[in-house]
Motif scaffolding. Structure first.
Motif, PDB file in Angstrom:
ATOM      1  N   GLY A  17     -94.970  -4.664 -42.918  1.00 10.07           N
ATOM      2  CA  GLY A  17     -95.512  -5.982 -42.584  1.00 10.07           C
ATOM      3  C   GLY A  17     -94.711  -6.653 -41.485  1.00 10.07           C
ATOM      4  O   GLY A  17     -95.278  -7.276 -40.573  1.00 10.07           O
ATOM      5  N   TYR A  72     -97.279  -8.669 -46.974  1.00 12.52           N
ATOM      6  CA  TYR A  72     -96.082  -7.875 -47.242  1.00 12.52           C
ATOM      7  C   TYR A  72     -95.028  -8.634 -48.042  1.00 12.52           C
ATOM      8  O   TYR A  72     -94.213  -8.031 -48.761  1.00 12.52           O
ATOM      9  N   GLY A  74     -93.356  -1.152 -47.740  1.00  7.77           N
ATOM     10  CA  GLY A  74     -94.471  -2.012 -47.344  1.00  7.77           C
ATOM     11  C   GLY A  74     -94.006  -3.342 -46.782  1.00  7.77           C
ATOM     12  O   GLY A  74     -94.656  -3.915 -45.904  1.00  7.77           O
ATOM     13  N   TYR A  75     -92.876  -3.816 -47.282  1.00 14.61           N
ATOM     14  CA  TYR A  75     -92.294  -5.051 -46.751  1.00 14.61           C
ATOM     15  C   TYR A  75     -91.909  -4.853 -45.289  1.00 14.61           C
ATOM     16  O   TYR A  75     -92.205  -5.686 -44.431  1.00 14.61           O
ATOM     17  N   TYR A 133     -97.485  -2.582 -54.501  1.00 14.16           N
ATOM     18  CA  TYR A 133     -97.205  -2.124 -53.150  1.00 14.16           C
ATOM     19  C   TYR A 133     -98.063  -2.877 -52.132  1.00 14.16           C
ATOM     20  O   TYR A 133     -98.924  -3.684 -52.485  1.00 14.16           O
ATOM     21  N   LEU A 134     -97.825  -2.561 -50.858  1.00 17.93           N
ATOM     22  CA  LEU A 134     -98.601  -3.201 -49.800  1.00 17.93           C
ATOM     23  C   LEU A 134    -100.092  -2.922 -49.979  1.00 17.93           C
ATOM     24  O   LEU A 134    -100.926  -3.768 -49.689  1.00 17.93           O
ATOM     25  N   SER A 167    -101.379  -5.517 -52.363  1.00 18.10           N
ATOM     26  CA  SER A 167    -101.383  -6.846 -51.762  1.00 18.10           C
ATOM     27  C   SER A 167    -102.472  -6.974 -50.698  1.00 18.10           C
ATOM     28  O   SER A 167    -103.095  -8.033 -50.563  1.00 18.10           O
ATOM     29  N   THR A 205    -103.334   1.770 -46.625  1.00 16.59           N
ATOM     30  CA  THR A 205    -102.788   1.090 -45.443  1.00 16.59           C
ATOM     31  C   THR A 205    -102.198   2.053 -44.414  1.00 16.59           C
ATOM     32  O   THR A 205    -101.600   1.615 -43.435  1.00 16.59           O
ATOM     33  N   VAL A 214     -94.980  -7.893 -51.749  1.00 16.93           N
ATOM     34  CA  VAL A 214     -94.711  -6.523 -52.185  1.00 16.93           C
ATOM     35  C   VAL A 214     -93.478  -6.488 -53.084  1.00 16.93           C
ATOM     36  O   VAL A 214     -92.437  -7.068 -52.760  1.00 16.93           O
TER      37      VAL A 214
END
Length: 260
Positions: free
Chosen positions: A93, A184, A89-90, A194-195, A198, A166, A187
């Motif tokens: 983003g 992100y 997820g990072y 997780y994303l 967030s 997402t 995360v």
């Protein structure tokens, strides 16, 4: 809705996260191109941006396969160390922010569609018709079975809004930049934040209303994380999901979050 926003396909051919099961780069590219073909076949006039965050350029394969499609390809290398540390997820983003900054097709558009690579959404037009110009997505809830079985005060109190899916959503670009573009950073895969979590926190903080779909998104394709194919949603399951959402929508604390 007459306006069709451009479709941003987020890709990462090279895998940084250890939990991702689909790791073969050639297979990941082939599945992305296959899903891309479904978008092109659905409407050859779609504006599509493929953005890969692992530095892999497979644009020649895309343009050779779909020479008449309106596809823009972007690639860059995201922070693989942080993606490995915090989760996919990072990286997603970072990919979206890079695309919003560098894509020519996205520059003057008020909204965009986000879709994870290797996926296609069969009822895209239905979703687009319900888009209010701000956000439309699908969400996950807990304890739906209790609500469906009893539908009393206890059941209504037990149901919880857990996360935003997402994999696919449609969003206003300004709203994304103002409220979601930094989600992100929070995360933390190791803490099971997780994303999706967030994103939900960002949506609640933004005071958005009427953004949760009350019907299922018919997502098909392959999950890279699980290396598993998403099965088509049949009519009975689609109706069951819609019934569940109708029940949740009738709970006062959620009614303003669902699409009107």
């Amino acid at each position: 809705m007459n306006y069709t926003p451009p479709i941003l396909i987020t890709s990462s051919v090279k895998v940084s996260t250890p939990v991702t099961k689909l790791r073969n780069q050639e297979e990941r590219i082939n599945l992305t191109i296959k899903a891309l073909g479904k978008w092109v076949q659905s409407d050859n006039n779609f504006k599509i941006i493929v953005c890969d965050g692992s530095g892999v350029d497979f644009s020649k394969q895309i343009y050779l396969k779909y020479p008449d499609a309106n596809i823009e390809f972007l690639t860059f290398k995201n922070n693989s160390l942080l993606v490995r540390k915090y989760g996919s997820g990072y990286g997603e983003g970072e990919i979206i922010n890079y695309a919003l900054l560098h894509s020519q097709l996205l520059q003057k558009e008020p909204s965009f569609v986000k879709c994870t690579s290797k996926l296609y959404v069969e009822n895209f037009r239905e979703i687009l018709n319900c888009y209010n110009g701000e956000l439309i997505c699908q969400c996950t809830f807990s304890n739906v079975r209790i609500l469906r079985s009893f539908f009393n005060t206890y059941a209504k109190e037990k149901i919880k809004l857990l996360s935003i899916d997402t994999r696919f959503y449609i969003i206003n670009k300004k709203i994304y930049l103002n409220f979601f573009s930094q989600a992100y950073i929070k995360v933390r895969h190791s803490k099971t934040y997780y994303l999706e979590h967030s994103f939900l926190d960002a949506a609640i903080k933004s005071n958005l209303r009427h953004f949760i779909s009350d019907f299922a998104f018919k997502i098909t394709g392959v999950s890279g994380t699980l290396h598993k194919e998403y099965r088509k949603i049949g009519l009975l399951r689609f109706l069951k999901i819609k019934m569940n959402f109708s029940l949740i929508k009738s709970v006062k604390k959620f009614e303003k979050l669902f699409i009107a």
